[in-house]
Scaffold this active site. Structure first.
Site, mmCIF file in Angstrom:
data_model
loop_
_atom_site.group_PDB
_atom_site.id
_atom_site.type_symbol
_atom_site.label_atom_id
_atom_site.label_comp_id
_atom_site.label_asym_id
_atom_site.label_seq_id
_atom_site.Cartn_x
_atom_site.Cartn_y
_atom_site.Cartn_z
ATOM 1 N N ASP A 76 40.765 37.140 29.940
ATOM 2 C CA ASP A 76 42.001 36.510 30.999
ATOM 3 C C ASP A 76 41.323 35.017 31.307
ATOM 4 O O ASP A 76 40.098 34.768 31.466
ATOM 5 C CB ASP A 76 41.548 37.099 32.339
ATOM 6 C CG ASP A 76 42.565 38.734 32.175
ATOM 7 O OD1 ASP A 76 43.214 39.250 31.001
ATOM 8 O OD2 ASP A 76 42.461 40.100 32.770
ATOM 9 N N ARG A 127 39.961 45.411 35.176
ATOM 10 C CA ARG A 127 41.107 44.636 36.243
ATOM 11 C C ARG A 127 40.955 46.360 36.571
ATOM 12 O O ARG A 127 41.429 46.708 37.926
ATOM 13 C CB ARG A 127 42.499 43.498 35.909
ATOM 14 C CG ARG A 127 41.796 42.958 36.494
ATOM 15 C CD ARG A 127 43.142 42.279 35.784
ATOM 16 N NE ARG A 127 43.102 41.864 34.532
ATOM 17 C CZ ARG A 127 45.013 41.717 34.684
ATOM 18 N NH1 ARG A 127 46.025 41.909 35.526
ATOM 19 N NH2 ARG A 127 44.884 41.778 32.982
ATOM 20 N N ASP A 148 43.444 41.615 40.452
ATOM 21 C CA ASP A 148 42.398 40.336 40.726
ATOM 22 C C ASP A 148 42.644 39.404 41.051
ATOM 23 O O ASP A 148 43.773 39.621 42.289
ATOM 24 C CB ASP A 148 42.285 39.998 39.014
ATOM 25 C CG ASP A 148 43.180 39.208 39.195
ATOM 26 O OD1 ASP A 148 43.999 39.023 39.500
ATOM 27 O OD2 ASP A 148 43.504 38.737 37.154
ATOM 28 N N TYR A 168 30.835 43.581 29.901
ATOM 29 C CA TYR A 168 31.178 42.577 31.142
ATOM 30 C C TYR A 168 29.784 42.830 32.218
ATOM 31 O O TYR A 168 29.614 43.071 32.265
ATOM 32 C CB TYR A 168 32.148 42.643 31.418
ATOM 33 C CG TYR A 168 33.797 42.757 30.705
ATOM 34 C CD1 TYR A 168 34.118 41.123 30.168
ATOM 35 C CD2 TYR A 168 34.065 43.674 29.941
ATOM 36 C CE1 TYR A 168 35.487 40.928 30.069
ATOM 37 C CE2 TYR A 168 34.792 43.526 28.849
ATOM 38 C CZ TYR A 168 35.733 42.264 28.802
ATOM 39 O OH TYR A 168 36.512 42.046 28.047
#
Length: 311
Positions: free
Chosen positions: A40, A175, A82, A68
């Site tokens: 993203d 997300r 988000d 992540y």
């Protein structure tokens, strides 16, 4: 010297993966380039970019698992899940909520999940990304997709923020994971920071910033940081074949599954979990092809060559 292979970019914030590829393509003046897994725009970190001959292995890089580190904020819910979205709800964060409780709930998300893509995402409906429908106020119900979370752990709790690490399969939306965690905790949550530290075999330690790419390219030293096609595929178990067999494969002639099974047994090649492929290499180490690891080590039929490499 031609730049063939994989450049691991540390993608900066507020840049799409496609924009990052285009910047690299223009800077390096390469004919072909493509990324190995979308990040993203607001996320940073590992973005493998396949260059020239390296584009031939993009399909294998795209399948890799992801790791992540990120942060979420409790008590708010946005339409994008988000910090880039509009706040649609605010909820009080329970004062008694502890790090132990958050960690316990996180553990419940580890395993195979049925995950619905977020409404603002690149997942497509009728050929158009969901975010295009969402911007028009149209809610699209996508079928859930099977993903796997291998690890989801708490790094620290600094109310109202939770810092975490997640290790997951291709196709997992962090997300959505954060959104579901917030609902499970009862106070809602939205993703506020995200940094990819690993994609498939590529790690943050290998990654270069855009500034570093520019500097090394100007100095004529960038080629030493390009990961070759052979090295980029080294995470796939290798099976040694004869030069004659290599010649036949490159000519497009069929390769028996029974012969493949015999070679696997003779060379005692173990199947690695989560990697359904085999690299076929010559005795000199030249890469010939990538094929599926057979479900059965004997039987009729022909091996399917996913990609054949010309010497």
């Amino acid at each position: 010297m031609a730049l063939d292979g994989v450049l691991v970019l540390d993608k900066p914030k507020d840049m799409s993966s496609t924009e990052a590829v285009e910047k690299i393509k223009r800077l390096l003046r390469v004919r072909k380039a493509g990324h190995g897994g979308t990040l993203d725009p607001f996320a940073t970190g590992v973005l493998p970019i396949c260059l020239n001959r390296g584009t031939k292995i993009a399909q294998f890089i795209l399948e890799g698992d992801k790791r992540y580190q990120g942060a979420l904020e409790l008590g708010i819910i946005t339409d994008t899940y988000d910090l880039t979205g509009e706040v649609v709800e605010r909820r009080p964060v329970p004062g008694e909520l502890s790090a132990e409780e958050i960690s316990r709930i996180m553990e419940e998300f580890v395993g195979v999940l049925e995950q619905v893509p977020p409404p603002y995402s690149a997942a497509k409906y009728k050929g158009r990304p969901l975010y295009q429908w969402a911007r028009k106020g149209i809610t699209v119900k996508k079928e859930p997709k099977r993903v796997e979370v291998l690890s989801f752990r708490l790094l620290s709790f600094q109310p109202p923020r939770v810092f975490f690490e997640v290790y997951c399969s291709k196709g997992t939306y962090v997300r959505s994971l954060v959104h579901e965690l917030g609902l499970r905790l009862g106070c809602g949550a939205t993703l506020v920071e995200l940094r990819r530290t690993q994609k498939g075999p590529f790690t943050l330690e290998q990654a270069l910033s855009l500034e570093e790419v520019k500097r090394l390219h100007a100095q004529g030293e960038l080629s030493s940081r390009i990961i070759s096609v052979e090295e980029a595929l080294s995470f796939i178990p290798a099976l040694t074949i004869s030069s004659e067999m290599a010649r036949r494969i490159r000519q497009g002639r069929p390769f028996s599954l029974s012969v493949l099974g015999n070679l696997i047994r003779l060379q005692k090649v173990a199947r690695r979990p989560r990697v359904p492929w085999l690299r076929l290499v010559t005795e000199r180490g030249d890469l010939v092809a990538v094929t599926y690891y057979p479900d059965r080590l004997s039987g009729d039929g022909w091996a399917e060559m996913l990609r054949v490499f010309v010497s």
